[in-house]
Write a protein that holds these residues in place. Sequence first.
Motif, PDB file in Angstrom:
ATOM      1  N   LEU A  53    -107.119  15.214  25.052  1.00 16.70           N
ATOM      2  CA  LEU A  53    -105.978  15.987  24.544  1.00 16.70           C
ATOM      3  C   LEU A  53    -106.016  17.428  25.037  1.00 16.70           C
ATOM      4  O   LEU A  53    -104.993  17.998  25.427  1.00 16.70           O
ATOM      5  CB  LEU A  53    -105.976  15.946  23.017  1.00 16.70           C
ATOM      6  CG  LEU A  53    -105.616  14.608  22.368  1.00 16.70           C
ATOM      7  CD1 LEU A  53    -105.870  14.649  20.866  1.00 16.70           C
ATOM      8  CD2 LEU A  53    -104.152  14.259  22.643  1.00 16.70           C
ATOM      9  N   LEU A  54    -107.205  18.038  25.006  1.00 17.93           N
ATOM     10  CA  LEU A  54    -107.337  19.419  25.465  1.00 17.93           C
ATOM     11  C   LEU A  54    -107.069  19.530  26.965  1.00 17.93           C
ATOM     12  O   LEU A  54    -106.473  20.514  27.427  1.00 17.93           O
ATOM     13  CB  LEU A  54    -108.731  19.956  25.138  1.00 17.93           C
ATOM     14  CG  LEU A  54    -109.024  20.226  23.660  1.00 17.93           C
ATOM     15  CD1 LEU A  54    -110.498  20.547  23.451  1.00 17.93           C
ATOM     16  CD2 LEU A  54    -108.160  21.375  23.143  1.00 17.93           C
ATOM     17  N   ALA A  55    -107.496  18.540  27.737  1.00 17.00           N
ATOM     18  CA  ALA A  55    -107.263  18.570  29.177  1.00 17.00           C
ATOM     19  C   ALA A  55    -105.782  18.521  29.506  1.00 17.00           C
ATOM     20  O   ALA A  55    -105.321  19.122  30.481  1.00 17.00           O
ATOM     21  CB  ALA A  55    -107.984  17.402  29.850  1.00 17.00           C
ATOM     22  N   GLU A  56    -105.021  17.836  28.665  1.00 17.83           N
ATOM     23  CA  GLU A  56    -103.590  17.685  28.936  1.00 17.83           C
ATOM     24  C   GLU A  56    -102.749  18.768  28.281  1.00 17.83           C
ATOM     25  O   GLU A  56    -101.764  19.233  28.870  1.00 17.83           O
ATOM     26  CB  GLU A  56    -103.125  16.310  28.454  1.00 17.83           C
ATOM     27  CG  GLU A  56    -101.726  15.955  28.913  1.00 17.83           C
ATOM     28  CD  GLU A  56    -101.462  14.459  28.864  1.00 17.83           C
ATOM     29  OE1 GLU A  56    -100.298  14.084  28.662  1.00 17.83           O
ATOM     30  OE2 GLU A  56    -102.419  13.681  29.028  1.00 17.83           O
ATOM     31  N   GLY A 106    -104.260  21.608  26.377  1.00 17.07           N
ATOM     32  CA  GLY A 106    -105.036  22.769  25.954  1.00 17.07           C
ATOM     33  C   GLY A 106    -104.636  24.061  26.640  1.00 17.07           C
ATOM     34  O   GLY A 106    -103.860  24.083  27.600  1.00 17.07           O
ATOM     35  N   PHE A 107    -105.205  25.158  26.148  1.00 15.33           N
ATOM     36  CA  PHE A 107    -104.927  26.486  26.696  1.00 15.33           C
ATOM     37  C   PHE A 107    -105.812  26.748  27.912  1.00 15.33           C
ATOM     38  O   PHE A 107    -106.651  25.940  28.285  1.00 15.33           O
ATOM     39  CB  PHE A 107    -105.167  27.551  25.624  1.00 15.33           C
ATOM     40  CG  PHE A 107    -106.557  27.542  25.042  1.00 15.33           C
ATOM     41  CD1 PHE A 107    -107.565  28.331  25.584  1.00 15.33           C
ATOM     42  CD2 PHE A 107    -106.863  26.724  23.954  1.00 15.33           C
ATOM     43  CE1 PHE A 107    -108.842  28.320  25.064  1.00 15.33           C
ATOM     44  CE2 PHE A 107    -108.147  26.708  23.424  1.00 15.33           C
ATOM     45  CZ  PHE A 107    -109.135  27.498  23.973  1.00 15.33           C
ATOM     46  N   ALA A 108    -105.621  27.894  28.542  1.00 16.54           N
ATOM     47  CA  ALA A 108    -106.411  28.338  29.694  1.00 16.54           C
ATOM     48  C   ALA A 108    -106.346  27.356  30.855  1.00 16.54           C
ATOM     49  O   ALA A 108    -107.307  27.233  31.624  1.00 16.54           O
ATOM     50  CB  ALA A 108    -107.865  28.590  29.289  1.00 16.54           C
ATOM     51  N   GLY A 109    -105.218  26.656  30.976  1.00 23.32           N
ATOM     52  CA  GLY A 109    -105.076  25.745  32.099  1.00 23.32           C
ATOM     53  C   GLY A 109    -105.473  24.314  31.801  1.00 23.32           C
ATOM     54  O   GLY A 109    -105.538  23.488  32.709  1.00 23.32           O
ATOM     55  N   GLY A 110    -105.746  24.006  30.542  1.00 26.45           N
ATOM     56  CA  GLY A 110    -106.059  22.629  30.174  1.00 26.45           C
ATOM     57  C   GLY A 110    -107.539  22.372  30.055  1.00 26.45           C
ATOM     58  O   GLY A 110    -108.158  22.631  29.017  1.00 26.45           O
ATOM     59  N   TRP A 111    -108.160  21.867  31.126  1.00 23.42           N
ATOM     60  CA  TRP A 111    -109.564  21.448  31.031  1.00 23.42           C
ATOM     61  C   TRP A 111    -110.533  22.571  30.641  1.00 23.42           C
ATOM     62  O   TRP A 111    -111.534  22.280  29.960  1.00 23.42           O
ATOM     63  CB  TRP A 111    -110.012  20.767  32.326  1.00 23.42           C
ATOM     64  CG  TRP A 111    -110.109  21.669  33.523  1.00 23.42           C
ATOM     65  CD1 TRP A 111    -109.176  21.854  34.491  1.00 23.42           C
ATOM     66  CD2 TRP A 111    -111.212  22.510  33.861  1.00 23.42           C
ATOM     67  NE1 TRP A 111    -109.608  22.761  35.425  1.00 23.42           N
ATOM     68  CE2 TRP A 111    -110.867  23.174  35.060  1.00 23.42           C
ATOM     69  CE3 TRP A 111    -112.452  22.774  33.288  1.00 23.42           C
ATOM     70  CZ2 TRP A 111    -111.710  24.085  35.690  1.00 23.42           C
ATOM     71  CZ3 TRP A 111    -113.298  23.681  33.903  1.00 23.42           C
ATOM     72  CH2 TRP A 111    -112.935  24.323  35.089  1.00 23.42           C
ATOM     73  N   PRO A 112    -110.320  23.849  31.026  1.00 23.72           N
ATOM     74  CA  PRO A 112    -111.272  24.882  30.567  1.00 23.72           C
ATOM     75  C   PRO A 112    -111.353  24.989  29.051  1.00 23.72           C
ATOM     76  O   PRO A 112    -112.401  25.352  28.498  1.00 23.72           O
ATOM     77  CB  PRO A 112    -110.732  26.171  31.194  1.00 23.72           C
ATOM     78  CG  PRO A 112    -109.998  25.721  32.420  1.00 23.72           C
ATOM     79  CD  PRO A 112    -109.355  24.430  31.994  1.00 23.72           C
ATOM     80  N   SER A 113    -110.254  24.651  28.367  1.00 26.75           N
ATOM     81  CA  SER A 113    -110.259  24.751  26.906  1.00 26.75           C
ATOM     82  C   SER A 113    -111.250  23.776  26.274  1.00 26.75           C
ATOM     83  O   SER A 113    -111.715  23.998  25.149  1.00 26.75           O
ATOM     84  CB  SER A 113    -108.855  24.508  26.346  1.00 26.75           C
ATOM     85  OG  SER A 113    -108.415  23.180  26.629  1.00 26.75           O
ATOM     86  N   LYS A 141    -104.693  11.713  28.266  1.00 26.98           N
ATOM     87  CA  LYS A 141    -104.722  11.642  26.805  1.00 26.98           C
ATOM     88  C   LYS A 141    -105.162  10.261  26.342  1.00 26.98           C
ATOM     89  O   LYS A 141    -106.044  10.122  25.491  1.00 26.98           O
ATOM     90  CB  LYS A 141    -103.336  11.977  26.237  1.00 26.98           C
ATOM     91  CG  LYS A 141    -103.295  11.968  24.718  1.00 26.98           C
ATOM     92  CD  LYS A 141    -101.971  12.512  24.199  1.00 26.98           C
ATOM     93  CE  LYS A 141    -100.828  11.588  24.567  1.00 26.98           C
ATOM     94  NZ  LYS A 141     -99.539  12.029  23.973  1.00 26.98           N
ATOM     95  N   ALA A 142    -104.575   9.227  26.923  1.00 21.04           N
ATOM     96  CA  ALA A 142    -104.963   7.863  26.555  1.00 21.04           C
ATOM     97  C   ALA A 142    -106.377   7.553  27.025  1.00 21.04           C
ATOM     98  O   ALA A 142    -107.120   6.835  26.356  1.00 21.04           O
ATOM     99  CB  ALA A 142    -103.979   6.866  27.161  1.00 21.04           C
ATOM    100  N   ASN A 143    -106.758   8.120  28.163  1.00 18.16           N
ATOM    101  CA  ASN A 143    -108.082   7.901  28.725  1.00 18.16           C
ATOM    102  C   ASN A 143    -109.174   8.302  27.739  1.00 18.16           C
ATOM    103  O   ASN A 143    -110.088   7.542  27.433  1.00 18.16           O
ATOM    104  CB  ASN A 143    -108.219   8.713  30.021  1.00 18.16           C
ATOM    105  CG  ASN A 143    -109.440   8.328  30.822  1.00 18.16           C
ATOM    106  OD1 ASN A 143    -110.375   7.725  30.309  1.00 18.16           O
ATOM    107  ND2 ASN A 143    -109.428   8.695  32.094  1.00 18.16           N
ATOM    108  N   GLY A 144    -109.078   9.520  27.230  1.00 22.97           N
ATOM    109  CA  GLY A 144    -110.101  10.002  26.297  1.00 22.97           C
ATOM    110  C   GLY A 144    -110.144   9.191  25.017  1.00 22.97           C
ATOM    111  O   GLY A 144    -111.223   8.871  24.512  1.00 22.97           O
ATOM    112  N   LEU A 145    -108.972   8.847  24.492  1.00 20.76           N
ATOM    113  CA  LEU A 145    -108.921   8.084  23.247  1.00 20.76           C
ATOM    114  C   LEU A 145    -109.496   6.686  23.432  1.00 20.76           C
ATOM    115  O   LEU A 145    -110.339   6.231  22.655  1.00 20.76           O
ATOM    116  CB  LEU A 145    -107.477   7.998  22.753  1.00 20.76           C
ATOM    117  CG  LEU A 145    -107.237   7.169  21.477  1.00 20.76           C
ATOM    118  CD1 LEU A 145    -107.994   7.787  20.306  1.00 20.76           C
ATOM    119  CD2 LEU A 145    -105.758   7.066  21.174  1.00 20.76           C
TER     120      LEU A 145
END
Length: 545
Positions: A221-224, A226-233, A331-335
Amino acid sequence: MLISSEQCNRSRGAHVLVWDQSRLNDIFEDTKPQRRFSTRYFVTFMLFLGMANAYVMRTNMSVAIVAMVNHTAISKEITEIWDDECPNQNLTEVDNGQDGDFAWSSSLQGYILSSFFYGYVITQIPFGILAKKYGAMGFLGWGMLINSVFAFLVPVAAYKGGVFGLCAIRFIQGLGEGPIVPCTHALLAKWIPPNERSRMGAAVYAGAQFGTIISMPLSGLLAEYGFAGGWPSIFYVFGAVGTIWSIAFLWLIYEDPSSHPKIDEREKKYINTSLWGTGDQKVPAIPFKSILTCLPFYAILLAHMGHNYGYETLMTELPTYMKQVLRFSLKANGLLSSLPYLAMWLFSMFISIIADWMISSHRFTHTSTRKIINSIGQYGPGLALIAASYTGCDRALTLAILTVGVGFNGGIYSGFKINHLDLSPRYAGFLMAITNCLANLAGLLAPIAAGNLINNKPTMGQWQIVFFIAAFVYIFCATFYNIFGSGERQWWDNPSNDVREIVAIVPAATTTLTTNGVNPRFIAAIDNGFSGDVAPKPSFNETGH
């Protein structure tokens, strides 16, 4: 009764031994605290959160790296990077290959994912020794603080330092996480009475699966979004959580009940009187030659190494497989990647109850119980990996098989994972240090092997090879364990071979002293400064477990 120096010396820092646990509740009923949520339960809860944080830190990169890679840039340099064997039909969310910032090949990704474990592996035995000498709480708290703080530097290292900079930061994070297993074990030994260790220990180590379950979907969810460009969050959020936990742990947790200023006196007495031998005992030297020539020990070692290889293959590579082949969104990947670990968590709790029943019913020996349960824990995921490699593009069936297979993997906790204590109660910590160190060395090879096998050609055929290798390792190691494993205490751990030094004399008529401990009334008499006439020589009853 004559009591040896090993039994009377109770200063801080060495092994924790106990007497006959079946009598513990009756003996200490008058000292057992009445509060429902005692200090030792809070210590257990904090250790559970610490174990969860540790596994969050080691698994979040597996999801983050999927979002970090620039697949378009890679495809310009190589023939094909995406597997197009599976169409995008029947998916509510399809990943069309979002581009990240880094053109890392699959082999480079494997080295990045494994860099954490290099730091983790080399600190296992040293921290086990240091924790015994200087205490465990500080090493655990400060180690996890280093791990958490350096998580903030992962994005900076990736952008400024490239592959080498990122690997260096992940290596340091691994160094910081090194104390988690030996120090957690040491603190449980100091805080948890013998009759509570099974459930408290299970609760703490369940944090490993809980952390994986939390990390994978939240990282997606954060990668998709999230803040700071997604994955950094991912690293900012989990780094902040880990930092808060580390500070709270260092502030609120103490090395042992005696050093805790606010613990209820009744609970302190209950814990301290249920533990003895926490001192610098004259324990016999470690029988290295006997251990190194013990086949049951090698059975545990091989089972541990096989488990870590298969487990790390799934934990670090499953998100990549689900994106490259099954084409799930981030998102689905992580879940969905977390579902197998949820199954493993739940099954480990269920199968531990079955294992205890098997032993307590006297229908199965320790040896047969360990082998049966461990077979479920290792043959299960091995066969599931083989089956999953033949499911093709059936995403639901593939995920279902992997979930069931990894779920069965929970059997290892009641299999080889506690078998060290069966072989040698007094040297179990040393045996675990050896097997855990070598098993993690085997585990860090998993992402490297997978990365090189699927490099430039992430097809179903290449992934099938990855799964087949992991399955073979699982099955071979489980078979070796079934042939040479044992649940019986080894001859070189027999306490009757020890030289006992007489240091205290307490009157008694007849007393039975077991290898698990000593009559607590005599310990209490010694603690209270009691001295008396010479007692008749006691009869010793050496027990096997």
